[in-house]
Scaffold this active site. Sequence first.
Site, PDB file in Angstrom:
ATOM      1  N   TYR A   1       0.826  -1.210   0.000  1.00 22.42           N
ATOM      2  CA  TYR A   1       0.000   0.000   0.000  1.00 22.42           C
ATOM      3  C   TYR A   1       0.862   1.264   0.000  1.00 22.42           C
ATOM      4  O   TYR A   1       0.514   2.257  -0.642  1.00 22.42           O
ATOM      5  CB  TYR A   1      -1.030  -0.031   1.141  1.00 22.42           C
TER       6      TYR A   1
ATOM      7  N   GLN B   1     -15.500   3.542  -7.959  1.00 22.18           N
ATOM      8  CA  GLN B   1     -14.860   2.355  -7.384  1.00 22.18           C
ATOM      9  C   GLN B   1     -13.381   2.639  -7.129  1.00 22.18           C
ATOM     10  O   GLN B   1     -12.676   1.810  -6.584  1.00 22.18           O
ATOM     11  CB  GLN B   1     -14.976   1.182  -8.355  1.00 22.18           C
ATOM     12  N   ASN B   2     -12.928   3.808  -7.572  1.00 21.93           N
ATOM     13  CA  ASN B   2     -11.500   4.119  -7.461  1.00 21.93           C
ATOM     14  C   ASN B   2     -11.162   4.567  -6.047  1.00 21.93           C
ATOM     15  O   ASN B   2     -11.962   5.195  -5.367  1.00 21.93           O
ATOM     16  CB  ASN B   2     -11.120   5.200  -8.466  1.00 21.93           C
TER      17      ASN B   2
ATOM     18  N   HIS C   1     -15.207   1.772  -2.650  1.00 21.23           N
ATOM     19  CA  HIS C   1     -14.128   0.871  -2.242  1.00 21.23           C
ATOM     20  C   HIS C   1     -13.117   1.547  -1.315  1.00 21.23           C
ATOM     21  O   HIS C   1     -11.987   1.093  -1.193  1.00 21.23           O
ATOM     22  CB  HIS C   1     -13.433   0.288  -3.484  1.00 21.23           C
TER      23      HIS C   1
ATOM     24  N   GLY D   1     -15.385   3.803 -17.691  1.00 19.32           N
ATOM     25  CA  GLY D   1     -14.109   3.166 -17.366  1.00 19.32           C
ATOM     26  C   GLY D   1     -14.178   2.053 -16.350  1.00 19.32           C
ATOM     27  O   GLY D   1     -13.286   1.927 -15.522  1.00 19.32           O
ATOM     28  N   THR D   2     -15.212   1.245 -16.439  1.00 20.68           N
ATOM     29  CA  THR D   2     -15.238   0.074 -15.550  1.00 20.68           C
ATOM     30  C   THR D   2     -15.504  -1.186 -16.363  1.00 20.68           C
ATOM     31  O   THR D   2     -16.272  -1.161 -17.318  1.00 20.68           O
ATOM     32  CB  THR D   2     -16.266   0.214 -14.409  1.00 20.68           C
ATOM     33  N   SER D   3     -14.838  -2.263 -15.956  1.00 19.29           N
ATOM     34  CA  SER D   3     -15.044  -3.541 -16.648  1.00 19.29           C
ATOM     35  C   SER D   3     -16.404  -4.134 -16.294  1.00 19.29           C
ATOM     36  O   SER D   3     -16.894  -5.015 -16.985  1.00 19.29           O
ATOM     37  CB  SER D   3     -13.929  -4.519 -16.277  1.00 19.29           C
TER      38      SER D   3
ATOM     39  N   PRO E   1     -13.259   2.335 -24.056  1.00 20.95           N
ATOM     40  CA  PRO E   1     -12.697   2.012 -25.381  1.00 20.95           C
ATOM     41  C   PRO E   1     -12.772   0.519 -25.710  1.00 20.95           C
ATOM     42  O   PRO E   1     -12.629   0.128 -26.870  1.00 20.95           O
ATOM     43  CB  PRO E   1     -11.240   2.478 -25.282  1.00 20.95           C
TER      44      PRO E   1
END
Length: 240
Positions: free
Chosen positions: A69, A102-103, A120, A188-190, A215
């Site tokens: 971390y 989520q970042n 998160h 930008g999230t899977s 993208p």
Amino acid sequence: MDAALLAQARDRIAAASQIFVLTGAGVSAESGVPTFRDALTGLWARFDPEELATEAAYRRQPALVWQWYEHRRAMVSATQPNPAHFALAQLADQRPVTLVTQNIDGLHQQAGSQQVIELHGNLFANKWLDGCGRCDTVPPVPGEPPHCALCGAMMRPGVVWFGEDLPRVARYRAEHAAETCDLCLVVGTSGLVYPAAALPGMARENGAFVIVVNPQPSALDATADLVLAAPAGQCLPALW
Ligand code: APR
């Protein structure tokens, strides 16, 4: 970027009265923030992230996980928000927006977004593991988790590890915003990690128009009314 789709998305956003935005690692990609798996490069390449980002791993090897971390904090500290973060901050100045991320990198806040819902946690926040309720730190030593001077409890990163619940208030607020929006923008999230990945579906079920910006194909394309296949830093500033 498909101009017709872009125009359609612009019109939808302009007409929306409540906008729900869900972001993931892709929104920070153009800032150079390594994604979770990319963070395991160099010295860390031999570790499996799912073996480091758990409470059990931390209890087993606290110094190792703490150092990982520290490494991630140093990497993120060297980055800056990109045009996608700034565009989202600007959107909230103009329209009613709930921004859920989520970042854990804090770049939305650095770009000026306020009241960001962090599902998160945050890389720069710590909390106590098994604290006594009156915990007080001893001066931290690099490479070692700080300990409570009173009870000996360890500090731990204030992030959500595998197998842990999302922070309750953040989850409640995110779900409420998803269910009450009329436009849901997913950037930008899977779309692979739940429960965050369920939020756009909740929005859609409640009648919202769902736009995905990514993208690459994502698991949320099937939930979307419109997919903009473009990097967030190029696409978002063109949308409002
Ligand atoms: N613009 C938009 N999207 C992008 C860009 C970009 N410039 N670059 C990459 N992407 C997309 C990728 O195509 C991918 O779909 O961002 C997505 C990143 O996916 P993940 O790395 O899986 O990130 P995310 O969806 O945020 O992961 C969710 O999983 O690893 C855990 O807890 C961690 O919060 C994280 C959660």
